[in-house]
Scaffold this motif. Structure first.
Motif, PDB file in Angstrom:
ATOM      1  N   LYS A  20      -3.862  -4.300   3.690  1.00 11.94           N
ATOM      2  CA  LYS A  20      -4.372  -2.930   3.610  1.00 11.94           C
ATOM      3  C   LYS A  20      -5.889  -2.918   3.813  1.00 11.94           C
ATOM      4  O   LYS A  20      -6.436  -2.034   4.485  1.00 11.94           O
ATOM      5  CB  LYS A  20      -4.024  -2.318   2.254  1.00 11.94           C
ATOM      6  CG  LYS A  20      -4.485  -0.872   2.108  1.00 11.94           C
ATOM      7  CD  LYS A  20      -4.101  -0.296   0.748  1.00 11.94           C
ATOM      8  CE  LYS A  20      -4.579   1.148   0.632  1.00 11.94           C
ATOM      9  NZ  LYS A  20      -4.272   1.722  -0.701  1.00 11.94           N
ATOM     10  N   GLU A  21      -6.554  -3.904   3.245  1.00 10.11           N
ATOM     11  CA  GLU A  21      -8.009  -3.970   3.379  1.00 10.11           C
ATOM     12  C   GLU A  21      -8.425  -4.162   4.835  1.00 10.11           C
ATOM     13  O   GLU A  21      -9.375  -3.530   5.313  1.00 10.11           O
ATOM     14  CB  GLU A  21      -8.567  -5.122   2.525  1.00 10.11           C
ATOM     15  CG  GLU A  21      -8.441  -4.929   1.025  1.00 10.11           C
ATOM     16  CD  GLU A  21      -7.018  -5.129   0.504  1.00 10.11           C
ATOM     17  OE1 GLU A  21      -6.194  -5.750   1.228  1.00 10.11           O
ATOM     18  OE2 GLU A  21      -6.734  -4.642  -0.607  1.00 10.11           O
ATOM     19  N   GLU A  22      -7.699  -5.004   5.560  1.00  8.20           N
ATOM     20  CA  GLU A  22      -7.996  -5.212   6.980  1.00  8.20           C
ATOM     21  C   GLU A  22      -7.737  -3.937   7.784  1.00  8.20           C
ATOM     22  O   GLU A  22      -8.506  -3.590   8.680  1.00  8.20           O
ATOM     23  CB  GLU A  22      -7.158  -6.370   7.523  1.00  8.20           C
ATOM     24  CG  GLU A  22      -7.580  -7.739   7.007  1.00  8.20           C
ATOM     25  CD  GLU A  22      -6.579  -8.824   7.354  1.00  8.20           C
ATOM     26  OE1 GLU A  22      -7.007  -9.983   7.541  1.00  8.20           O
ATOM     27  OE2 GLU A  22      -5.355  -8.523   7.433  1.00  8.20           O
ATOM     28  N   ALA A  23      -6.647  -3.241   7.441  1.00  4.59           N
ATOM     29  CA  ALA A  23      -6.320  -1.999   8.148  1.00  4.59           C
ATOM     30  C   ALA A  23      -7.382  -0.933   7.883  1.00  4.59           C
ATOM     31  O   ALA A  23      -7.801  -0.214   8.790  1.00  4.59           O
ATOM     32  CB  ALA A  23      -4.951  -1.502   7.722  1.00  4.59           C
ATOM     33  N   GLU A  24      -7.816  -0.823   6.639  1.00  7.22           N
ATOM     34  CA  GLU A  24      -8.841   0.169   6.292  1.00  7.22           C
ATOM     35  C   GLU A  24     -10.146  -0.108   7.027  1.00  7.22           C
ATOM     36  O   GLU A  24     -10.845   0.820   7.442  1.00  7.22           O
ATOM     37  CB  GLU A  24      -9.084   0.175   4.783  1.00  7.22           C
ATOM     38  CG  GLU A  24      -7.947   0.790   3.996  1.00  7.22           C
ATOM     39  CD  GLU A  24      -8.123   0.670   2.500  1.00  7.22           C
ATOM     40  OE1 GLU A  24      -7.525   1.467   1.770  1.00  7.22           O
ATOM     41  OE2 GLU A  24      -8.852  -0.248   2.050  1.00  7.22           O
ATOM     42  N   GLU A  25     -10.464  -1.372   7.209  1.00  6.98           N
ATOM     43  CA  GLU A  25     -11.681  -1.722   7.941  1.00  6.98           C
ATOM     44  C   GLU A  25     -11.541  -1.405   9.430  1.00  6.98           C
ATOM     45  O   GLU A  25     -12.502  -1.030  10.093  1.00  6.98           O
ATOM     46  CB  GLU A  25     -11.986  -3.217   7.759  1.00  6.98           C
ATOM     47  CG  GLU A  25     -13.307  -3.643   8.344  1.00  6.98           C
ATOM     48  CD  GLU A  25     -13.631  -5.100   8.048  1.00  6.98           C
ATOM     49  OE1 GLU A  25     -14.550  -5.638   8.692  1.00  6.98           O
ATOM     50  OE2 GLU A  25     -12.972  -5.704   7.183  1.00  6.98           O
ATOM     51  N   TRP A  26     -10.323  -1.503   9.958  1.00  5.81           N
ATOM     52  CA  TRP A  26     -10.095  -1.275  11.386  1.00  5.81           C
ATOM     53  C   TRP A  26     -10.091   0.207  11.724  1.00  5.81           C
ATOM     54  O   TRP A  26     -10.567   0.615  12.785  1.00  5.81           O
ATOM     55  CB  TRP A  26      -8.753  -1.902  11.788  1.00  5.81           C
ATOM     56  CG  TRP A  26      -8.499  -1.920  13.260  1.00  5.81           C
ATOM     57  CD1 TRP A  26      -8.817  -2.920  14.149  1.00  5.81           C
ATOM     58  CD2 TRP A  26      -7.864  -0.882  14.045  1.00  5.81           C
ATOM     59  NE1 TRP A  26      -8.425  -2.573  15.415  1.00  5.81           N
ATOM     60  CE2 TRP A  26      -7.839  -1.333  15.396  1.00  5.81           C
ATOM     61  CE3 TRP A  26      -7.319   0.352  13.737  1.00  5.81           C
ATOM     62  CZ2 TRP A  26      -7.289  -0.562  16.415  1.00  5.81           C
ATOM     63  CZ3 TRP A  26      -6.772   1.129  14.755  1.00  5.81           C
ATOM     64  CH2 TRP A  26      -6.762   0.664  16.087  1.00  5.81           C
ATOM     65  N   VAL A  27      -9.546   1.042  10.832  1.00  7.88           N
ATOM     66  CA  VAL A  27      -9.367   2.462  11.131  1.00  7.88           C
ATOM     67  C   VAL A  27     -10.690   3.222  10.977  1.00  7.88           C
ATOM     68  O   VAL A  27     -11.316   3.181   9.926  1.00  7.88           O
ATOM     69  CB  VAL A  27      -8.303   3.088  10.203  1.00  7.88           C
ATOM     70  CG1 VAL A  27      -8.259   4.611  10.382  1.00  7.88           C
ATOM     71  CG2 VAL A  27      -6.928   2.485  10.483  1.00  7.88           C
ATOM     72  N   HIS A  28     -11.093   3.902  12.046  1.00  9.43           N
ATOM     73  CA  HIS A  28     -12.279   4.761  12.021  1.00  9.43           C
ATOM     74  C   HIS A  28     -11.927   6.082  12.698  1.00  9.43           C
ATOM     75  O   HIS A  28     -11.821   6.146  13.920  1.00  9.43           O
ATOM     76  CB  HIS A  28     -13.462   4.095  12.745  1.00  9.43           C
ATOM     77  CG  HIS A  28     -13.969   2.870  12.067  1.00  9.43           C
ATOM     78  ND1 HIS A  28     -14.770   2.907  10.952  1.00  9.43           N
ATOM     79  CD2 HIS A  28     -13.760   1.552  12.332  1.00  9.43           C
ATOM     80  CE1 HIS A  28     -15.057   1.677  10.561  1.00  9.43           C
ATOM     81  NE2 HIS A  28     -14.448   0.828  11.381  1.00  9.43           N
TER      82      HIS A  28
END
Length: 311
Positions: free
Chosen positions: A69-77
């Protein structure tokens, strides 16, 4: 023998002091379209969209790639509804290939037309335009007509809708925002809004919610947003959702259509997006039972069988 026992005890002590493996927040096995290689964070199509669809995008990225989830949150802008749609007109590698977004406003649609950008818009879920007031306000329900009259300036006092003798402080959103597009489509139509003081026109959804909440000591503010954002992303104890025409907004009343102001949100690609591209495969997957389950698991209301509309 003594040395052996000491060695065994030392090993046991070391084992007892060794911290357990760090928990992982990775999700299920990533999706493999037609048995091919799953997508990675490096091969995902470029995405953009509406603020209220950020949690959906995070869940989707996790499911597609198996990342945390942390990686996904960093990817999504995501850049908000109007900016995301306008970014689709770019002709370089900065243009998004897939939007997860609410409906665009009329000016944004016209701007895309002027730039000869044709989009394919697929409904993947339902949300609703909801109205928020301070928890201290005794009013629990408004009619659609009362809301229209408040935002045209014909009703200016809560006593005229069953409340206390207090001025209604009615927050608005800018014309290009996604929630303003819903407000025009579902409530106001061609009727003009009363001109609001600059401080009551919030550029961001969070600003509107914070603004309404700041009137908790007087209970006289009113605002609007989408259900998911108010209920899930920025829930505040100082606020309450109002029923409209006697129906309270909830996942059940949104799904059934009983709540009167339901609107869909969409997966969007350009019409010239290549057939079989990752973006198109994701749009198709979001319409499957598995994709609709992801939407439901993320807290949204799915549409079941989605449809495509040229726009």
């Amino acid at each position: 023998m003594r040395k052996l026992l000491v060695g065994v005890l030392a090993a046991l002590l070391l084992a007892g002091c060794t911290p357990p493996p760090a928990p992982t927040s990775s999700v299920e096995t990533p999706i493999s379209f037609d048995g091919g290689t799953p997508l990675t964070l490096d091969t995902l199509p470029r995405m953009d969209g509406s603020t209220a669809n950020i949690p959906l995008a995070v869940a989707l990225v996790q499911r597609l790639t198996g990342c945390t989830k942390e990686e996904a949150e960093e990817w999504v802008h995501f850049n908000t509804t109007p900016v995301a749609y306008n970014n689709m007109s770019f002709e370089d590698e900065t243009a998004p290939q897939l939007l997860l977004a609410y409906e665009a406003d009329a000016d944004t649609k016209e701007n895309l037309e002027l730039n000869s950008v044709e989009l394919e818009t697929t409904a993947i879920g339902k949300d609703a335009l909801v109205f928020v007031a301070n928890a201290a306000n005794p009013v629990t329900s408004l009619t659609t007509k009362q809301i229209q009259d408040i935002y045209t300036g014909q009703i200016t006092n809560w006593k005229d809708v069953g409340g206390e003798d207090k001025e209604i402080v009615a927050y608005q959103r800018p014309e290009t925002s996604g929630s303003q597009a819903m407000m025009r489509k579902l409530i106001m139509g061609d009727t003009e809004f009363a001109e609001a003081p600059k401080e009551l026109v919030s550029e961001a959804m969070a600003g509107l919610i914070e603004g309404v909440a700041s009137y908790a000591n007087t209970g006289n503010a009113l605002g609007y947003s989408v259900y998911y954002y108010v209920d899930r992303m920025l829930a505040k104890p100082e606020l309450k959702l109002l029923a409209v025409d006697g129906v309270e907004p909830s996942p059940e009343t949104i799904r059934s259509g009983e709540y009167p102001h339901v609107n869909e949100f969409f997966a969007v690609v350009r019409a010239d997006e290549p057939e079989g591209s990752p973006a198109r495969r994701i749009v198709a997957w979001l319409q499957t039972d598995e994709g609709q389950k992801l939407i439901g698991d993320a807290g949204y209301v799915g549409v079941g069988s989605a449809k495509v509309a040229q726009g």
